[in-house]
Design an enzyme around this catalytic site. Structure first.
Site, PDB file in Angstrom:
ATOM      1  N   LYS A 184       0.854  -1.188   0.000  1.00 42.38           N
ATOM      2  CA  LYS A 184       0.000   0.000   0.000  1.00 42.38           C
ATOM      3  C   LYS A 184       0.886   1.232   0.000  1.00 42.38           C
ATOM      4  CE  LYS A 184      -4.115   0.960   2.769  1.00 42.38           C
ATOM      5  NZ  LYS A 184      -4.825   0.479   3.944  1.00 42.38           N
ATOM      6  N   ARG A 218     -16.531   6.449  11.364  1.00 46.91           N
ATOM      7  CA  ARG A 218     -17.112   7.624  10.710  1.00 46.91           C
ATOM      8  C   ARG A 218     -18.438   7.228  10.100  1.00 46.91           C
ATOM      9  NH1 ARG A 218     -11.860   8.317   7.195  1.00 46.91           N
ATOM     10  NH2 ARG A 218     -12.122   6.085   7.464  1.00 46.91           N
TER      11      ARG A 218
HETATM   12  P1  ADP Z   1      -6.456   2.472   7.640  1.00 48.27           P
HETATM   13  O1  ADP Z   1      -5.716   2.283   6.356  1.00 48.27           O
HETATM   14  O2  ADP Z   1      -6.093   1.459   8.687  1.00 48.27           O
HETATM   15  O3  ADP Z   1      -7.953   2.627   7.502  1.00 48.27           O
HETATM   16  P2  ADP Z   1      -6.451   5.292   8.286  1.00 48.27           P
HETATM   17  O4  ADP Z   1      -5.297   6.160   8.621  1.00 48.27           O
HETATM   18  O5  ADP Z   1      -7.250   5.642   7.084  1.00 48.27           O
HETATM   19  O6  ADP Z   1      -5.863   3.838   8.210  1.00 48.27           O
HETATM   20  O7  ADP Z   1      -7.445   5.223   9.517  1.00 48.27           O
HETATM   21  C1  ADP Z   1      -7.006   4.768  10.779  1.00 48.27           C
HETATM   22  C2  ADP Z   1      -8.198   4.729  11.726  1.00 48.27           C
HETATM   23  O8  ADP Z   1      -8.650   6.052  11.971  1.00 48.27           O
HETATM   24  C3  ADP Z   1      -9.413   3.961  11.196  1.00 48.27           C
HETATM   25  O9  ADP Z   1     -10.054   3.337  12.295  1.00 48.27           O
HETATM   26  C4  ADP Z   1     -10.280   5.049  10.643  1.00 48.27           C
HETATM   27  O10 ADP Z   1     -11.657   4.670  10.661  1.00 48.27           O
HETATM   28  C5  ADP Z   1     -10.015   6.151  11.647  1.00 48.27           C
HETATM   29  N1  ADP Z   1     -10.267   7.474  11.084  1.00 48.27           N
HETATM   30  C6  ADP Z   1      -9.713   8.066  10.018  1.00 48.27           C
HETATM   31  N2  ADP Z   1     -10.242   9.303   9.799  1.00 48.27           N
HETATM   32  C7  ADP Z   1     -11.159   9.480  10.783  1.00 48.27           C
HETATM   33  C8  ADP Z   1     -12.079  10.515  11.107  1.00 48.27           C
HETATM   34  N3  ADP Z   1     -12.192  11.603  10.368  1.00 48.27           N
HETATM   35  N4  ADP Z   1     -12.847  10.334  12.195  1.00 48.27           N
HETATM   36  C9  ADP Z   1     -12.763   9.200  12.916  1.00 48.27           C
HETATM   37  N5  ADP Z   1     -11.949   8.187  12.662  1.00 48.27           N
HETATM   38  C10 ADP Z   1     -11.156   8.309  11.605  1.00 48.27           C
END
Ligand code: ADP
Length: 168
Positions: free
Chosen positions: A45, A94
């Site tokens: 990734k 979310r």
């Molecule tokens: P992944 O690739 O593991 O999904 P992310 O960095 O996209 O990694 O997200 C990590 C965690 O943070 C996940 O549980 C995601 O749902 C949460 N997350 C990301 N953005 C938000 C947000 N705006 N509000 C709440 N949780 C979030």
């Protein structure tokens, strides 16, 4: 859940960290005294920031908070948690779209490590539709993401303006 274990791990890609992530960190710290932000080092990734850069941006964004440390991990999250003596995995929820994938992952982690728990934190409404990917989309076309990401991230992203932002 193993009683007495107050260390939580918040895993993710954090490419880059947004105020949505920071919100989850703050909510978690209100409950757990010790939090490890775990940056997944997943070679398949490709992100826009290297894992080292993501760690730097997260550390800078969270530098005023006590009880947080930032590390990267490779391989299974449950193994990383075990090594760190953490019984709790934190994930943010979310919009509805997160649910199915998160549920699947939590079930699998529970199967691999029954003594661990996944705890879901609800995001604040202002971050409900915020994701690292939407930030990258907007920045790629010169949009302003101030107020959605920590200032250090905003500054770093500006240097990417005009370049193709790939990743998820
Ligand atoms: P992944 O690739 O593991 O999904 P992310 O960095 O996209 O990694 O997200 C990590 C965690 O943070 C996940 O549980 C995601 O749902 C949460 N997350 C990301 N953005 C938000 C947000 N705006 N509000 C709440 N949780 C979030």
């Amino acid at each position: 859940m193993k009683s007495g274990s107050s260390v939580a791990v918040y895993p993710g890609s954090f490419d880059p960290i947004t105020y949505g992530h920071v919100d989850i960190v703050d909510r978690t710290l209100a409950i757990f005294p010790e939090l490890i932000v775990g940056v997944a080092n997943n070679p398949s990734k490709k992100g826009i920031f290297s894992v080292a850069e993501r760690i730097e941006l997260i550390s800078e964004s969270l530098k005023d908070r006590k009880g947080v440390r930032v590390e990267s991990f490779e391989g299974l999250l449950v193994d990383f948690c075990k090594e760190r003596g953490a019984a709790v995995i934190i994930r943010g929820l979310r919009a509805l779209s997160d649910f199915e994938f998160e549920f699947q992952m939590a079930m699998m982690n529970q199967r691999m490590r029954p003594e661990g728990e996944t705890v879901f934190m609800m995001t604040g409404p202002q971050y409900f539709y915020l994701s690292s990917s939407i930030i990258k989309e907007v920045v790629q076309f010169g949009g302003d993401v101030g107020g959605l990401v920590p200032e250090v991230v905003n500054e770093r992203l500006k240097s990417y303006h005009g370049r193709k932002l790939s990743g998820r």
